[in-house]
Scaffold this motif. Structure first.
Motif, mmCIF file in Angstrom:
data_model
loop_
_atom_site.group_PDB
_atom_site.id
_atom_site.type_symbol
_atom_site.label_atom_id
_atom_site.label_comp_id
_atom_site.label_asym_id
_atom_site.label_seq_id
_atom_site.Cartn_x
_atom_site.Cartn_y
_atom_site.Cartn_z
ATOM 1 N N LYS A 78 0.816 -1.209 0.000
ATOM 2 C CA LYS A 78 0.000 0.000 0.000
ATOM 3 C C LYS A 78 0.856 1.267 0.000
ATOM 4 O O LYS A 78 0.347 2.363 0.223
ATOM 5 C CB LYS A 78 -0.920 0.010 1.229
ATOM 6 N N ASP A 206 -5.479 1.700 6.112
ATOM 7 C CA ASP A 206 -4.750 1.595 4.851
ATOM 8 C C ASP A 206 -5.286 2.552 3.796
ATOM 9 O O ASP A 206 -6.512 2.710 3.647
ATOM 10 C CB ASP A 206 -4.859 0.170 4.283
ATOM 11 N N LYS A 208 -6.451 4.011 0.250
ATOM 12 C CA LYS A 208 -7.253 3.389 -0.796
ATOM 13 C C LYS A 208 -7.109 4.178 -2.087
ATOM 14 O O LYS A 208 -6.675 5.331 -2.081
ATOM 15 C CB LYS A 208 -8.725 3.295 -0.368
#
Length: 301
Positions: A78, A206, A208
């Motif tokens: 990520k 996290d 996106k």
């Protein structure tokens, strides 16, 4: 035109006598601007859309230099990176530079104060301090897409309550641990400043990427919140903890699990009542926690 060069985003980080933690992302994005206040809902929607048009870059090498030391990490899938190392003994501030290995001109200078709090306040954001209607998809998306940090509403009494916490004890440290994504970091930071709430470190979910992820904002697993609280307890082992959240999602369950694992570390738990269907369950949780010596206060606006 989209830049082909990655950029480095380092978030507000934190240090104690025990550990120093520095976090950030390596991203590629068509826009890098902060939240722009406007009354035009279409412009607000465009700004929010742009926040989710980022491409996290995995496998990027990031260096951190402080004193004569150099640390190195690789971004995860990520684009996230985290440096964690023992704080040098006897220091009150740490000066460091974080840089991208592939693009050394992409760097940030940080000066961190080593904090020694007597108590750490961990606060959720959505439906705890920020009216978000997280349990209603349509209302949540309407607010997310049409409002900016100035036009979003804080719950009545939030500022007075947080001010009273700040004034009640010296050496209080605030962390905002939320299931909002890192995409909203600047937005949330601006919201807290605009509403004159205590400044603090944001630890989010996290990052996106894409319009579908925007519509799913704040969803998914909330288990990351417990792991982040566990990390804070490791960083500040002498501090007590006050946990503040709401009944809309999983805050009561997460805070109960934290309290069962660390009953001597929890000063108090506050849960805002925003979901009638969970009311009896949370009341039962509060009763169970009281038997173990932890006070959970269940309140409404």
């Amino acid at each position: 035109m989209r830049s082909s060069v990655p950029f480095l985003k380092v978030y507000q980080s934190f240090a104690s006598d025990h550990l120093t933690i520095v976090v950030g992302h390596v991203l590629r994005s068509p826009s890098r601007q902060r939240d722009r206040p406007t009354k035009n809902p279409f412009k607000n929607a465009l700004e929010m859309y742009r926040r989710y048009q980022v491409k996290p870059l995995a496998g990027e090498k990031v260096f951190l230099k402080y004193g004569g030391e150099t640390l190195e990490v690789i971004t995860d899938r990520k684009g996230f990176f985290q440096f964690e190392w023992p704080t040098p003994s006897g220091v009150n501030t740490l000066e460091m530079t974080v840089a991208l290995a592939a693009f050394p001109t992409e760097s940030e200078y940080l000066k961190l104060e080593v904090k020694r709090p007597s108590e750490v306040v961990v606060s959720d954001i959505d439906d705890t301090i920020l009216v978000s209607h997280s349990t209603s998809l349509a209302r949540k998306l309407y607010l997310l897409l049409t409002k900016n940090h100035q036009s979003r509403r804080a719950f009545d009494g939030v500022k007075d309550f947080y001010d009273s916490l700040s004034e009640s004890k010296a050496g209080l440290l605030f962390f905002y641990v939320s299931s909002s994504e890192w995409n909203l970091y600047d937005f949330l930071e601006s919201f807290v400043a605009d509403k004159q709430l205590p400044g603090g470190v944001f630890l989010l979910q996290d990052i996106k990427s894409g319009i579908l992820d925007l519509f799913r904002s704040g969803g998914g697993s909330h288990s990351h919140k417990k792991s982040k609280i566990d990390t804070l307890m490791k960083v500040y082992p002498e501090a007590g903890f006050t946990l503040i959240g709401d009944s809309g999602q999983q805050d009561p369950d997460i805070y109960q699990a934290v309290a069962f694992s660390n009953p001597d570390r929890i000063c108090k738990i506050y849960i805002r009542d925003v979901r009638k269907s969970r009311r009896s369950k949370v009341i039962q949780m509060a009763s169970t926690l009281r038997k173990s010596g932890v006070d959970m206060v269940f309140f409404s606006e």
